[in-house]
Design an enzyme around this catalytic site. Structure first.
Site, PDB file in Angstrom:
ATOM      1  N   ASP A 181      16.521  22.382  55.490  1.00  0.00           N
ATOM      2  CA  ASP A 181      14.827  22.521  55.586  1.00  0.00           C
ATOM      3  C   ASP A 181      14.704  23.437  54.387  1.00  0.00           C
ATOM      4  O   ASP A 181      15.967  24.282  53.758  1.00  0.00           O
ATOM      5  CB  ASP A 181      14.427  22.972  56.671  1.00  0.00           C
ATOM      6  CG  ASP A 181      12.698  22.724  56.629  1.00  0.00           C
ATOM      7  OD1 ASP A 181      12.368  22.672  55.507  1.00  0.00           O
ATOM      8  OD2 ASP A 181      12.315  22.528  57.658  1.00  0.00           O
ATOM      9  N   GLU A 228       2.439  24.526  60.007  1.00  0.00           N
ATOM     10  CA  GLU A 228       3.720  25.215  60.335  1.00  0.00           C
ATOM     11  C   GLU A 228       3.255  26.626  61.157  1.00  0.00           C
ATOM     12  O   GLU A 228       2.398  26.701  61.815  1.00  0.00           O
ATOM     13  CB  GLU A 228       4.635  25.298  59.077  1.00  0.00           C
ATOM     14  CG  GLU A 228       5.099  24.183  58.597  1.00  0.00           C
ATOM     15  CD  GLU A 228       6.249  24.242  57.667  1.00  0.00           C
ATOM     16  OE1 GLU A 228       7.230  25.048  57.974  1.00  0.00           O
ATOM     17  OE2 GLU A 228       6.398  23.375  56.739  1.00  0.00           O
TER      18      GLU A 228
END
Length: 852
Positions: A331, A527
């Site tokens: 990521d 997020e």
């Protein structure tokens, strides 16, 4: 655990209704159920992929790898962001992949067309075909297509995953995935970072809406369907490479903290959090994205650490036991979170099993460092060859060799971005009716309707995060040329002349109308910025009091109030439910707002054209602090159970609910947040300089440029979590409420002001950290502390509160808990600013001679 199936008039239903405010005989979906749960798995199962090995292809891959140099191999393993890499650099450094983050577009143009995107994709591809490699290897471009091709202007946006979970329609999900793949191919891109397979278990997590359900069985069912629709067998022009994510356990972190620690047992990880991967891998998913979270099996006494650095999880489990033969992608700067690593250097991640490294900015240094690490024996050449073999395998299976992006029939076609009827169908099926007292719904056409609420005519709010920009903010209705607001749908159904819109219901006489529709709820986030921070409750109106105010303005005036609630999770909303005659959980429906009105109103013939069919895929709390809350818990007493949802023939009346007045916090906490991803609004940030004081805006990408100081968003722990301050002269960054606030006793006892920082340029003058109030304050000289810090390495600073109180700070009157200033050139990033009880006793806390 399998998703519960409905059983009518059962003994279980009668026994359980006592826990819920429903009239006798009401149907409680999900609890009144027969269960056919499979025997739990004792170990990781082997999964047979629908895309098998091909001997001829494997031989060809081995031949290509054997002819590659080390820099060429490392280049294939490197993925920069399009903002930082040019097509010519792709050629020069043998780059194997590029990505665009949320809010990144060709030439920085938010309104780039499908043709603009495809043109850039062609440029990168052509560059990869112009290297001096013996066999030219095409570059692969990946992006987040979270609910449609969500970063592209004009594309259809579907309901977020939480809404799709409520449809309980696997075939619908497959069709949406296929439409998403087609929209992505329209931009010349052939790799999607999705689907998200998190099984969200604590709704405080800011990514809950990216999860289909708290129920692992539903996630498992959807995963295979989504991969089949998105990727298939690469036989369709709309197919793209899928990346199931995030491996693994990101939905089960403690307190729902994004990128936090999952403390599940091995059995829970295998049978809950890994369930989606079994069907996704079986469907042939070719890439897997590693997760930011850590896993600590407390019960088993095993700490696996960060997923990005865990060989046990990425190699032994995923590749060896599950049998995955595609490649693992990291990521965004995920390798930098591994102890001992940085964003541009991490042998541990590669040795653990990460094959392609997402290194958005520092990719040149990463390539140079990794080449040296292989040459020094820190990374075996066999591991490099394995990674490159996996990358080439996926590119060949996807048919990328010899296929320019613009050659795809969908490439550059604006119409391929659209699937409006499908999205509208999904909206209708995702709506969950939680309350319908007095049969307020369906509404008749031709009646006078008052529409209120901040989100009725805000298309950005109905889309949420991951929409055109990363956080979904800074979008206006004109940014959605092929979309309809919920208000537009209501006007279509009721007749525009019959509808009055007043966002805050100011000065409106409710008696003049036949019904009121309030469209309220959460505003966009993504997020960790959406995390509900430590000690905060699930009470929606503590974060959005304007929604309570608007309902109070229209309720109790003799007219039915229908509330349409937009949210990325199930929230405590008893106060809103009490003020509503009907209450619809609409989640984040996307661009097709008219799908909401389709279900709220009767058809032209006076009968409902569409009924409510959506059922909760997440349990709904009945108290502000009722989290985690998941079906199967030992003490499972939700307000609305997993699988609950009324329809127009339901005979259910919801009584008055306990609003738990005064309960806004949950449990005792020894931490007072000041500034972080989750708590960035606790104390607003300002910049004070010699000629004035400037408030920092909410735009996460905004840059404040003054002669004495510059402030921009940067990274210390995770993407865009920090403020980087660059001083040229005298100025200071301060967190300030403009009114005194007492620091709680639980925090002041042996407390310390604590923050994470990363120095970018050492100070040439004085650096101070201050705390103060209206008539008190203290300034500490930390010049030497910052001067001794290594550059670009995270450090946590802990300053005992006693150092401030000794200089006159009164902790019951603080309005500025943190300020950092400099009088000359200096640059550092700051985040996770908080006051922590007991931290003054930590071994790494400063003493008051260091903070003088």
């Amino acid at each position: 655990m399998l998703r519960p199936q409905q059983r009518n008039n059962s003994q279980e239903n009668k026994a359980m209704t006592k826990n819920f405010p429903l009239i006798a005989g009401a149907m409680l979906f999900g609890i009144a159920a027969a269960y056919a749960a499979p025997a739990p798995l004792a170990d990781w199962p082997h999964v047979t992929s629908a895309i098998g090995k091909d001997a001829a292809l494997e031989a060809r891959i081995a031949q290509i790898v054997a002819g590659m140099t080390l820099p060429q191999k490392i280049g294939q393993m490197t993925q920069p962001e399009i903002k930082t890499v040019t097509p010519d650099q792709v050629r020069q450094y043998y780059i194997g992949s590029v990505l665009n983050g949320g809010g990144s577009w060709p030439k920085g143009n938010k309104y780039a067309t499908a043709a603009d995107w495809t043109a850039l994709a062609d440029q990168y591809y052509d560059a990869s075909m112009s290297t001096d490699m013996k066999v030219k290897v095409p570059v692969i471009w990946g992006l987040d297509a979270i609910h449609g091709n969500s970063n592209v202007f004009g594309a259809t946006q579907f309901p977020h995953n939480i809404g799709l979970g409520a449809t309980h329609d696997k075939e619908l999900v497959r069709r949406i995935a296929a439409a998403t793949g087609k929209a992505v191919r329209a931009t010349g891109i052939n790799w999607v970072f999705g689907p998200t397979l998190a099984v969200a278990r604590d709704d405080r997590w800011g990514r809950t809406y990216e999860s289909f359900s708290e129920d692992p069985a539903l996630v498992e069912e959807y995963s295979g369907a989504y991969v089949n629709g998105l990727q298939g067998r690469f036989a369709d022009n709309a197919n793209v490479v899928a990346s199931i994510k995030h491996f693994m356990g990101d939905g089960g972190t403690e307190r729902g903290k994004d990128q936090g620690v999952n403390k599940s047992t091995k059995a829970q990880m295998i049978n809950i959090h890994a369930r989606g991967y079994y069907s996704g891998l079986a469907a042939g998913a070719q890439t897997v994205m590693a997760s930011y979270n850590s896993w600590e099996d407390v019960a088993g006494g095993v700490n696996y650490g960060k997923m990005h650095g865990s060989r046990e999880l990425l190699t032994t489990v995923l590749k060896d036991k599950l049998g995955f033969d595609g490649y693992v992608i990291s990521d965004w700067n995920g390798i930098g979170q591994i102890p001992g690593c940085s964003n541009d250097s991490c042998p541990q991640a590669i040795n653990a099993g990460v094959d392609m490294i997402m290194v958005p900015d520092d990719w040149k240094a990463f390539i140079a460092n990794t080449v040296k690490q292989v040459e020094a024996g820190q990374i075996p050449m066999s591991r490099i060859d394995d990674a490159v073999t996996r990358i080439l395998r996926v590119k060949m299976r996807a048919g990328m060799f010899g296929q320019r992006p613009s050659a795809n029939p969908n490439a550059g076609k604006q119409e391929a971005l659209l699937a409006r009827e499908l999205a509208r169908e999904a909206v209708r099926k995702s709506l969950v009716l939680l309350k319908n007292n007095g049969k307020a719904l369906p509404l008749a056409r031709g009646k006078k309707i008052l529409v209120v609420g901040k989100s009725a005519n805000e298309i950005a709010n109905q889309n949420g995060g991951w929409t055109l920009t990363w956080q979904g903010v800074d979008n206006k209705n004109s940014d959605f040329p092929h979309a309809d607001s919920i208000l537009a749908g209501i006007e279509d159904m009721a007749g525009k002349g019959n509808v009055t819109f007043s966002p805050n219901a100011s000065g409106v006489d409710v008696a003049r109308y036949d019904a009121v529709i309030a469209v309220i709820g959460e505003t966009p986030y993504a997020e960790g910025y959406g995390d509900i921070g430590q000690g905060a409750s699930l009470r929606h109106t503590s974060r959005h009091p304007e929604d309570l105010a608007v309902l109070k303005a229209v309720a109790g005036k003799g007219k039915p109030v229908v509330t349409v609630f937009l949210s990325g999770r199930a929230l405590f909303a008893n106060d809103l439910l009490n003020l509503s005659d009907s209450f619809v959980a609409a989640w984040l429906p996307g661009t097709e707002g008219k799908g909401v009105a389709d279900v709220l109103f009767r058809g032209a013939n006076g009968k409902p054209a569409y009924d409510f069919t959506g059922k909760l895929s997440f349990s709904w709390p009945k108290a502000p602090c009722q989290t985690p809350l998941n079906f199967g818990d030992a003490d499972y007493h939700p307000l609305f159970a997993l699988g609950y949802g009324l329809h127009y023939k339901s005979r259910a009346k919801l009584g008055k609910l306990n609003e738990y007045p005064g309960v806004n916090g949950c449990g005792s906490t020894n931490t007072l947040p000041v500034f972080s991803k989750a708590d960035r609004a606790t104390y607003p940030l300002f910049v004070a300089h010699e000629t004035g004081r400037v408030a920092l805006g909410n735009d996460l990408n905004a840059v404040l440029k003054l002669p004495a100081v510059q402030v921009e968003t940067s990274q210390v722990n995770s993407q865009q979590d920090a403020k980087l301050v660059t001083w040229f002269g005298k100025a200071r960054l301060e967190a300030n409420t403009n009114h005194p606030r007492a620091i709680p006793d639980t925090v002041t006892k042996d407390g310390a002001l604590q923050f994470d920082t990363m120095v970018a340029a050492a100070p040439s003058g004085t650096v101070t950290v201050s705390m103060g109030c209206d008539k008190c304050g203290a300034t500490l000289d930390l010049t030497e502390v910052f001067r001794k810090m290594p550059l670009k390495v995270k450090r946590t600073v802990k300053i005992p509160l006693a150092c401030f109180t000794a200089k006159g700070v009164q902790l019951d009157k603080v309005d500025t808990p943190f300020a950092v200033g400099a009088d000359g050139p200096f640059a550092a990033a700051f985040t996770n600013i908080e006051i922590v009880g007991g931290a003054a006793k930590d071994k790494d806390a400063l003493n008051c001679t260091e903070a003088k």
